[in-house]
Design a protein around this motif. Structure first.
Motif, mmCIF file in Angstrom:
data_model
loop_
_atom_site.group_PDB
_atom_site.id
_atom_site.type_symbol
_atom_site.label_atom_id
_atom_site.label_comp_id
_atom_site.label_asym_id
_atom_site.label_seq_id
_atom_site.Cartn_x
_atom_site.Cartn_y
_atom_site.Cartn_z
ATOM 1 N N LYS A 104 -2.610 13.865 17.046
ATOM 2 C CA LYS A 104 -1.503 14.600 17.374
ATOM 3 C C LYS A 104 -0.607 14.164 16.510
ATOM 4 O O LYS A 104 0.366 14.957 16.258
ATOM 5 C CB LYS A 104 -1.674 14.804 18.690
ATOM 6 N N LEU A 105 -0.172 13.090 17.040
ATOM 7 C CA LEU A 105 0.883 12.292 16.239
ATOM 8 C C LEU A 105 1.080 12.308 14.846
ATOM 9 O O LEU A 105 2.209 12.645 14.130
ATOM 10 C CB LEU A 105 1.172 10.796 16.610
ATOM 11 N N ASP A 106 0.141 12.018 14.153
ATOM 12 C CA ASP A 106 -0.027 12.367 12.612
ATOM 13 C C ASP A 106 0.287 13.877 12.225
ATOM 14 O O ASP A 106 0.909 13.862 11.326
ATOM 15 C CB ASP A 106 -1.629 11.843 12.244
ATOM 16 N N PHE A 107 -0.279 14.621 12.956
ATOM 17 C CA PHE A 107 0.094 16.042 12.784
ATOM 18 C C PHE A 107 1.578 16.333 12.811
ATOM 19 O O PHE A 107 2.164 17.001 11.949
ATOM 20 C CB PHE A 107 -0.871 16.919 13.478
ATOM 21 N N LEU A 108 2.237 15.801 13.997
ATOM 22 C CA LEU A 108 3.533 16.119 14.106
ATOM 23 C C LEU A 108 4.503 15.365 13.164
ATOM 24 O O LEU A 108 5.532 15.682 12.885
ATOM 25 C CB LEU A 108 4.017 15.707 15.428
ATOM 26 N N ASN A 109 3.866 14.205 12.563
ATOM 27 C CA ASN A 109 4.701 13.469 11.705
ATOM 28 C C ASN A 109 4.630 13.940 10.096
ATOM 29 O O ASN A 109 5.427 13.317 9.137
ATOM 30 C CB ASN A 109 4.409 11.855 11.723
ATOM 31 N N GLY B 278 5.311 15.757 7.023
ATOM 32 C CA GLY B 278 6.409 16.358 6.184
ATOM 33 C C GLY B 278 7.744 16.076 7.062
ATOM 34 O O GLY B 278 8.692 16.856 6.935
ATOM 35 N N GLY B 279 7.401 14.989 7.925
ATOM 36 C CA GLY B 279 8.750 14.714 8.581
ATOM 37 C C GLY B 279 9.934 13.753 7.562
ATOM 38 O O GLY B 279 9.671 13.750 6.511
ATOM 39 N N SER B 280 11.151 13.657 7.804
ATOM 40 C CA SER B 280 12.150 13.165 7.278
ATOM 41 C C SER B 280 12.012 11.567 7.245
ATOM 42 O O SER B 280 11.503 11.026 8.493
ATOM 43 C CB SER B 280 13.428 13.543 7.736
ATOM 44 N N ASN B 281 12.184 10.884 6.151
ATOM 45 C CA ASN B 281 12.137 9.555 6.204
ATOM 46 C C ASN B 281 13.664 8.957 6.101
ATOM 47 O O ASN B 281 14.469 9.520 5.240
ATOM 48 C CB ASN B 281 11.374 9.158 4.850
ATOM 49 N N ASP B 282 14.262 8.066 7.050
ATOM 50 C CA ASP B 282 15.458 7.620 6.870
ATOM 51 C C ASP B 282 15.527 6.398 6.021
ATOM 52 O O ASP B 282 15.807 5.204 6.730
ATOM 53 C CB ASP B 282 15.949 7.279 8.323
ATOM 54 N N ASP B 283 15.673 6.525 4.805
ATOM 55 C CA ASP B 283 15.655 5.462 3.949
ATOM 56 C C ASP B 283 17.073 5.482 3.333
ATOM 57 O O ASP B 283 17.717 6.053 3.117
ATOM 58 C CB ASP B 283 14.778 5.581 2.775
#
Length: 64
Positions: A52-57, A59-64
């Motif tokens: 579930k966590l992988d699914f939510l993450n 396409g998430g934004s990376n704060d680099d």
């Protein structure tokens, strides 16, 4: 007829040693099976949460 390569006393000693440790090994195997049964539901729920966590993450934004 082939010759006997090991003396009978050696074979007896080996068998006694194996029988002596067989009970301990059997008990350890039984304990490990029981522990695996107890932790199986927990492991399953952890894997589901991880998916579930992988699914939510995705396409998430990376704060680099």
């Amino acid at each position: 007829m082939p010759k006997h390569t090991k003396k009978r006393s050696t074979i007896k000693r080996k068998r006694r040693h194996m029988m002596k440790h067989a009970e301990a090994n059997k008990a350890k195997a039984q304990d490990n099976k029981q522990l695996a049964k107890e932790y199986e539901p927990l492991d399953k729920s952890i894997r589901e949460l991880s998916k579930k966590l992988d699914f939510l993450n995705v396409g998430g934004s990376n704060d680099d």
